[in-house]
Motif scaffolding. Structure first.
Motif, PDB file in Angstrom:
ATOM      1  N   ASP A 163       0.815  -1.219   0.000  1.00 34.88           N
ATOM      2  CA  ASP A 163       0.000   0.000   0.000  1.00 34.88           C
ATOM      3  C   ASP A 163       0.846   1.265   0.000  1.00 34.88           C
ATOM      4  O   ASP A 163       0.307   2.380   0.032  1.00 34.88           O
ATOM      5  CB  ASP A 163      -0.912   0.020   1.233  1.00 34.88           C
ATOM      6  N   GLY A 164       2.167   1.105  -0.002  1.00 29.68           N
ATOM      7  CA  GLY A 164       3.056   2.263   0.005  1.00 29.68           C
ATOM      8  C   GLY A 164       3.158   2.946   1.352  1.00 29.68           C
ATOM      9  O   GLY A 164       3.625   4.087   1.442  1.00 29.68           O
ATOM     10  N   ILE A 165       2.736   2.270   2.422  1.00 27.80           N
ATOM     11  CA  ILE A 165       2.758   2.857   3.759  1.00 27.80           C
ATOM     12  C   ILE A 165       4.075   2.493   4.441  1.00 27.80           C
ATOM     13  O   ILE A 165       4.347   1.320   4.686  1.00 27.80           O
ATOM     14  CB  ILE A 165       1.574   2.382   4.607  1.00 27.80           C
ATOM     15  N   ARG A 166       4.887   3.492   4.731  1.00 29.87           N
ATOM     16  CA  ARG A 166       6.141   3.253   5.424  1.00 29.87           C
ATOM     17  C   ARG A 166       5.903   3.216   6.936  1.00 29.87           C
ATOM     18  O   ARG A 166       5.051   3.937   7.463  1.00 29.87           O
ATOM     19  CB  ARG A 166       7.153   4.353   5.104  1.00 29.87           C
ATOM     20  N   CYS A 167       6.667   2.372   7.616  1.00 32.64           N
ATOM     21  CA  CYS A 167       6.556   2.239   9.071  1.00 32.64           C
ATOM     22  C   CYS A 167       7.958   2.241   9.676  1.00 32.64           C
ATOM     23  O   CYS A 167       8.784   1.411   9.303  1.00 32.64           O
ATOM     24  CB  CYS A 167       5.843   0.944   9.455  1.00 32.64           C
ATOM     25  N   CYS A 168       8.192   3.158  10.587  1.00 29.04           N
ATOM     26  CA  CYS A 168       9.495   3.269  11.239  1.00 29.04           C
ATOM     27  C   CYS A 168       9.330   3.431  12.740  1.00 29.04           C
ATOM     28  O   CYS A 168       8.275   3.837  13.228  1.00 29.04           O
ATOM     29  CB  CYS A 168      10.275   4.466  10.697  1.00 29.04           C
ATOM     30  N   THR A 169      10.396   3.128  13.444  1.00 32.28           N
ATOM     31  CA  THR A 169      10.456   3.320  14.886  1.00 32.28           C
ATOM     32  C   THR A 169      11.617   4.255  15.211  1.00 32.28           C
ATOM     33  O   THR A 169      12.679   4.172  14.582  1.00 32.28           O
ATOM     34  CB  THR A 169      10.682   1.975  15.600  1.00 32.28           C
ATOM     35  N   ILE A 170      11.413   5.131  16.174  1.00 28.29           N
ATOM     36  CA  ILE A 170      12.498   5.957  16.698  1.00 28.29           C
ATOM     37  C   ILE A 170      12.717   5.551  18.150  1.00 28.29           C
ATOM     38  O   ILE A 170      11.768   5.492  18.941  1.00 28.29           O
ATOM     39  CB  ILE A 170      12.170   7.453  16.623  1.00 28.29           C
ATOM     40  N   SER A 171      13.965   5.247  18.497  1.00 28.48           N
ATOM     41  CA  SER A 171      14.296   4.770  19.836  1.00 28.48           C
ATOM     42  C   SER A 171      15.313   5.694  20.494  1.00 28.48           C
ATOM     43  O   SER A 171      16.525   5.537  20.321  1.00 28.48           O
ATOM     44  CB  SER A 171      14.849   3.337  19.775  1.00 28.48           C
ATOM     45  N   PRO A 172      14.848   6.673  21.256  1.00 26.74           N
ATOM     46  CA  PRO A 172      15.769   7.583  21.935  1.00 26.74           C
ATOM     47  C   PRO A 172      16.225   7.051  23.289  1.00 26.74           C
ATOM     48  O   PRO A 172      15.676   6.074  23.816  1.00 26.74           O
ATOM     49  CB  PRO A 172      14.919   8.841  22.116  1.00 26.74           C
ATOM     50  N   TYR A 173      17.222   7.705  23.829  1.00 26.79           N
ATOM     51  CA  TYR A 173      17.628   7.506  25.222  1.00 26.79           C
ATOM     52  C   TYR A 173      16.990   8.656  25.993  1.00 26.79           C
ATOM     53  O   TYR A 173      15.826   8.977  25.789  1.00 26.79           O
ATOM     54  CB  TYR A 173      19.156   7.474  25.305  1.00 26.79           C
ATOM     55  N   THR A 174      17.693   9.299  26.872  1.00 25.80           N
ATOM     56  CA  THR A 174      17.125  10.383  27.653  1.00 25.80           C
ATOM     57  C   THR A 174      16.966  11.637  26.796  1.00 25.80           C
ATOM     58  O   THR A 174      17.925  12.110  26.188  1.00 25.80           O
ATOM     59  CB  THR A 174      18.018  10.705  28.867  1.00 25.80           C
ATOM     60  N   VAL A 175      15.740  12.142  26.749  1.00 23.65           N
ATOM     61  CA  VAL A 175      15.455  13.423  26.111  1.00 23.65           C
ATOM     62  C   VAL A 175      14.990  14.366  27.224  1.00 23.65           C
ATOM     63  O   VAL A 175      14.252  13.964  28.130  1.00 23.65           O
ATOM     64  CB  VAL A 175      14.364  13.289  25.032  1.00 23.65           C
ATOM     65  N   ILE A 176      15.412  15.602  27.159  1.00 20.93           N
ATOM     66  CA  ILE A 176      15.081  16.551  28.222  1.00 20.93           C
ATOM     67  C   ILE A 176      13.654  17.055  28.026  1.00 20.93           C
ATOM     68  O   ILE A 176      13.380  17.899  27.164  1.00 20.93           O
ATOM     69  CB  ILE A 176      16.080  17.720  28.237  1.00 20.93           C
ATOM     70  N   THR A 177      12.725  16.491  28.779  1.00 20.21           N
ATOM     71  CA  THR A 177      11.304  16.844  28.689  1.00 20.21           C
ATOM     72  C   THR A 177      10.774  17.148  30.088  1.00 20.21           C
ATOM     73  O   THR A 177      11.510  17.083  31.081  1.00 20.21           O
ATOM     74  CB  THR A 177      10.490  15.692  28.089  1.00 20.21           C
ATOM     75  N   GLU A 178       9.464  17.421  30.160  1.00 24.16           N
ATOM     76  CA  GLU A 178       8.846  17.689  31.453  1.00 24.16           C
ATOM     77  C   GLU A 178       9.027  16.531  32.437  1.00 24.16           C
ATOM     78  O   GLU A 178       9.146  16.747  33.642  1.00 24.16           O
ATOM     79  CB  GLU A 178       7.333  17.948  31.293  1.00 24.16           C
ATOM     80  N   SER A 179       9.053  15.313  31.911  1.00 23.44           N
ATOM     81  CA  SER A 179       9.132  14.154  32.806  1.00 23.44           C
ATOM     82  C   SER A 179      10.561  13.847  33.254  1.00 23.44           C
ATOM     83  O   SER A 179      10.773  13.316  34.346  1.00 23.44           O
ATOM     84  CB  SER A 179       8.530  12.914  32.130  1.00 23.44           C
ATOM     85  N   THR A 180      11.548  14.180  32.421  1.00 24.99           N
ATOM     86  CA  THR A 180      12.936  13.861  32.777  1.00 24.99           C
ATOM     87  C   THR A 180      13.656  15.026  33.460  1.00 24.99           C
ATOM     88  O   THR A 180      14.630  14.809  34.175  1.00 24.99           O
ATOM     89  CB  THR A 180      13.743  13.454  31.537  1.00 24.99           C
ATOM     90  N   ALA A 181      13.188  16.245  33.234  1.00 27.78           N
ATOM     91  CA  ALA A 181      13.873  17.419  33.795  1.00 27.78           C
ATOM     92  C   ALA A 181      14.013  17.370  35.319  1.00 27.78           C
ATOM     93  O   ALA A 181      15.080  17.727  35.851  1.00 27.78           O
ATOM     94  CB  ALA A 181      13.172  18.703  33.359  1.00 27.78           C
ATOM     95  N   PRO A 182      12.989  16.931  36.078  1.00 27.78           N
ATOM     96  CA  PRO A 182      13.155  16.872  37.530  1.00 27.78           C
ATOM     97  C   PRO A 182      14.288  15.945  37.965  1.00 27.78           C
ATOM     98  O   PRO A 182      15.041  16.271  38.887  1.00 27.78           O
ATOM     99  CB  PRO A 182      11.793  16.363  38.013  1.00 27.78           C
ATOM    100  N   LYS A 183      14.431  14.801  37.308  1.00 28.52           N
ATOM    101  CA  LYS A 183      15.535  13.900  37.642  1.00 28.52           C
ATOM    102  C   LYS A 183      16.878  14.521  37.280  1.00 28.52           C
ATOM    103  O   LYS A 183      17.856  14.426  38.028  1.00 28.52           O
ATOM    104  CB  LYS A 183      15.378  12.571  36.899  1.00 28.52           C
ATOM    105  N   LEU A 184      16.916  15.162  36.118  1.00 30.91           N
ATOM    106  CA  LEU A 184      18.175  15.748  35.662  1.00 30.91           C
ATOM    107  C   LEU A 184      18.592  16.947  36.502  1.00 30.91           C
ATOM    108  O   LEU A 184      19.738  17.398  36.418  1.00 30.91           O
ATOM    109  CB  LEU A 184      18.055  16.149  34.190  1.00 30.91           C
TER     110      LEU A 184
END
Length: 248
Positions: A163-184
């Protein structure tokens, strides 16, 4: 009806999903965010839904497609994390993590398929984690769910290729977001996180969003069935080399 490309983002009210939604919107996409939070960005394009309810997830994607007049890209970023010793992980923990990260995002992606078939450059982007690849204590349920996301995405890529539909995954480590900033904010924790990447830099959400944007674009057509690990080398080295090989 707008002629802009159309994107649906699960988990788009915060964190990586929000970064992706903002980036695609800035690039001219019409965007609908699906999130369980009652208040979120894109007031005219926001659907409150807990995608761990599979039927609700499918219904929300249908509603998003109706709002947009179609779907070109779906970014499945709804996310539940868990850090817990193995003896303390219960059945409800597995249900919570798998219900959102794997099952809910699968049914959201599945609901988008009929609309994606009508797109000139359709793409499903699933957000996994480097924890799908590494052994890391207190992450048994989360790592299993993330590995499932990556495997599911590969299978979808194979099945939807005609069907021409591409499917990919992105696998990050720690990204500085609202949830990680308090730990960092803890200097020792930040030092530990930085010690496991080669360039001493942790990813900003805007940098993550650039990757989403590129995969979804015409230039990103080369990406299909890929799991893009964006972790600064963490899954390869786990601890930054302190001596160059040329100095040995």
């Amino acid at each position: 009806m707008s002629e802009n490309k159309k994107a649906v983002i699960t988990g788009g009210a915060s964190g990586l999903g929000k970064a992706a939604a903002l980036k695609l919107s800035q690039e001219g996409y019409d965007v609908v965010v699906i999130d369980r939070l009652k208040d979120g960005p894109f007031k005219d394009g926001y659907i409150c839904c807990d995608i761990s309810d599979a039927s609700a997830a499918a219904g929300a994607v249908d509603a998003a497609a109706h709002k947009l007049g179609g779907i070109d890209v779906i970014v499945c970023a709804a996310h539940e994390s868990l850090e817990s010793p193995v003896e303390e992980i219960g059945e409800k923990d597995w249900d919570r993590v798998f219900g959102t990260d794997l099952i809910g995002n699968f049914f959201a992606a599945r609901a988008a398929v009929p609309y994606l078939r009508q797109s000139a450059n359709p793409c499903i982007i699933q957000i996994s984690s480097v924890h799908a690849r590494i052994g890391s204590g207190v992450h048994a349920a989360y790592s299993a769910a993330m590995a499932g996301v990556a495997a599911m995405s590969r299978s979808l890529a194979a099945e939807l290729q005609p069907d021409g539909i591409r499917c990919c995954t992105i696998s990050p480590y720690t990204v500085i977001t609202e949830s990680t900033a308090p730990k960092l904010a803890d200097p020792e924790w930040e030092k530990l996180m930085r010690s496991t990447v080669l360039n001493d830099g942790l990813m900003q959400p805007e940098e993550f969003a650039e990757i989403v944007s590129y995969i979804a674009s015409e230039k990103g057509r080369i990406f299909n069935a890929n799991d893009l690990v964006v972790d600064g080398g963490m899954n390869v080295f786990r601890e930054r080399p302190v001596v160059s090989a040329y100095d040995i």
